[in-house]
Design an enzyme around this catalytic site. Structure first.
Site, PDB file in Angstrom:
ATOM      1  N   ASN A   6       0.815   5.867  -0.337  1.00 31.15           N
ATOM      2  CA  ASN A   6       0.732   6.667   0.881  1.00 31.15           C
ATOM      3  C   ASN A   6       2.076   7.378   1.030  1.00 31.15           C
ATOM      4  OD1 ASN A   6       0.517   7.727   3.428  1.00 31.15           O
ATOM      5  ND2 ASN A   6       0.440   5.754   4.496  1.00 31.15           N
ATOM      6  N   LYS A  33       2.911   9.628   3.041  1.00 26.69           N
ATOM      7  CA  LYS A  33       3.208  10.007   4.432  1.00 26.69           C
ATOM      8  C   LYS A  33       3.713  11.454   4.475  1.00 26.69           C
ATOM      9  CE  LYS A  33       3.825   5.178   5.419  1.00 26.69           C
ATOM     10  NZ  LYS A  33       4.355   4.151   6.291  1.00 26.69           N
ATOM     11  N   HIS A  74      -4.665   5.011   9.927  1.00 28.51           N
ATOM     12  CA  HIS A  74      -3.363   4.404   9.657  1.00 28.51           C
ATOM     13  C   HIS A  74      -2.683   4.093  10.991  1.00 28.51           C
ATOM     14  CE1 HIS A  74       0.794   3.919   8.450  1.00 28.51           C
ATOM     15  NE2 HIS A  74       0.318   3.613   7.254  1.00 28.51           N
ATOM     16  N   GLU A  76       0.187   4.537  12.019  1.00 29.64           N
ATOM     17  CA  GLU A  76       1.019   5.637  12.543  1.00 29.64           C
ATOM     18  C   GLU A  76       0.150   6.674  13.251  1.00 29.64           C
ATOM     19  OE1 GLU A  76       3.036   6.382   8.833  1.00 29.64           O
ATOM     20  OE2 GLU A  76       4.015   4.436   9.037  1.00 29.64           O
ATOM     21  N   GLU A 117      -2.946  -3.847   7.170  1.00 31.87           N
ATOM     22  CA  GLU A 117      -1.528  -3.516   7.260  1.00 31.87           C
ATOM     23  C   GLU A 117      -0.942  -4.041   8.573  1.00 31.87           C
ATOM     24  OE1 GLU A 117      -0.494   0.027   4.527  1.00 31.87           O
ATOM     25  OE2 GLU A 117      -0.987   0.808   6.504  1.00 31.87           O
ATOM     26  N   GLY A 150       7.196  -0.408   6.583  1.00 23.44           N
ATOM     27  CA  GLY A 150       8.482   0.277   6.531  1.00 23.44           C
ATOM     28  C   GLY A 150       9.650  -0.553   7.022  1.00 23.44           C
ATOM     29  N   SER A 159       5.387  -2.917   3.297  1.00 24.96           N
ATOM     30  CA  SER A 159       6.545  -3.281   2.475  1.00 24.96           C
ATOM     31  C   SER A 159       6.174  -3.917   1.138  1.00 24.96           C
ATOM     32  CB  SER A 159       7.505  -4.180   3.260  1.00 24.96           C
ATOM     33  OG  SER A 159       7.994  -3.480   4.397  1.00 24.96           O
TER      34      SER A 159
END
Ligand code: PGA
Length: 247
Positions: A9, A11, A94, A96, A166, A172, A212
């Site tokens: 991904n 991003k 996702h 985010e 996730e 991250g 991660s």
């Protein structure tokens, strides 16, 4: 036997020129391994990256789509725009997008249905915040997210879908869920798929872990019974991605 699937991904990283450089640097190294490999890249990078990986086994995915076919949705991208250029996968929901763009479970469901109808494989993201984990509601939350995302999805389509677990606190941050924590939630997702459909669908659906993932932890995570690969953010932008794919 489920085939491992590792998706990068990217991003909001890499201009088209940089994207082609990265795709070219990866393609010989990650091609033909034991896992399905997908590069989920920004919209403007899709066409150049598709071109760069065209004679390889690497598939290309988008990071989002809109649930309508066309119309007055400024700034959005339709499923058909993606399939027409050769995109095969799309990340949906996702964390985010849920956090910064107000995507709800209902929107995730609509996007999932649209992706499937268009012939795209959805990579549906679910996962809890740190507070939710501390409150002990992880399993309930992830079950709920999975159930809503799959409303109206046929068993046949669910078999070829991908769910990415996730934990938001692991994205991250350099903090990874332990192998057992990740396994427990992925097993719970498989269980809820079994309850919605049947044992055969639960056996077939692929469940990734994301948060991660790196060259050091991928092998052990992917070896867990219910973890069928990973959704990889930061490490997918580096040469390290090769080691993750060739775990
Ligand atoms: P990360 O991101 O690997 O950088 O934690 C994973 C993701 O957001 O999909």
């Amino acid at each position: 036997m489920r085939k491992t699937i590792v998706a990068g991904n990217w991003k909001m990283n890499k201009t088209p020129k940089e994207a082609v450089e990265l795709a070219n640097s990866l393609k010989d190294k990650v091609n033909g391994g034991a896992a399905d490999v997908v590069l989920c890249v920004p919209f403007v990078d899709l066409i150049p990256v598709l071109e760069a990986v065209k004679d390889t086994n690497i598939a290309v995915g988008a990071q989002n789509l809109h649930f309508e076919d066309s119309g007055a949705f400024t700034g959005e991208i339709s499923a058909k725009m993606l399939t027409e250029i050769g995109v095969k996968y799309v990340i949906i929901g996702h964390s985010e997008r849920r956090a910064y763009f107000a995507e709800t479970d209902e929107i995730v469901n609509k996007k999932t249905l649209k992706a499937i109808a268009a012939g795209l494989t959805p990579i549906i993201c679910v996962g809890e915040t740190l507070t939710q984990r501390e409150q002990g509601v992880t399993i309930e939350l992830v079950r709920l997210q999975t159930k809503i995302a799959l409303q109206g999805v046929s068993g046949g389509a669910a078999k070829s879908a991908v769910i990415a677990y996730e934990p938001i606190w692991a994205i991250g941050t350099g903090k990874t869920a332990t192998n057992q924590e990740a396994q427990d939630v992925c097993a719970a997702i498989r269980q809820v798929v079994k309850e919605i459909y049947d044992a055969a669908t639960a056996e077939a659906i692929r469940i990734q872990y994301g948060g991660s993932v790196n060259a050091g932890n991928a092998k052990d995570l992917f070896a867990m019974a219910d973890i069928d690969g990973g959704l990889v953010g930061g490490a997918s932008l580096k040469a390290e991605f090769e080691q993750i794919v060739n775990f």
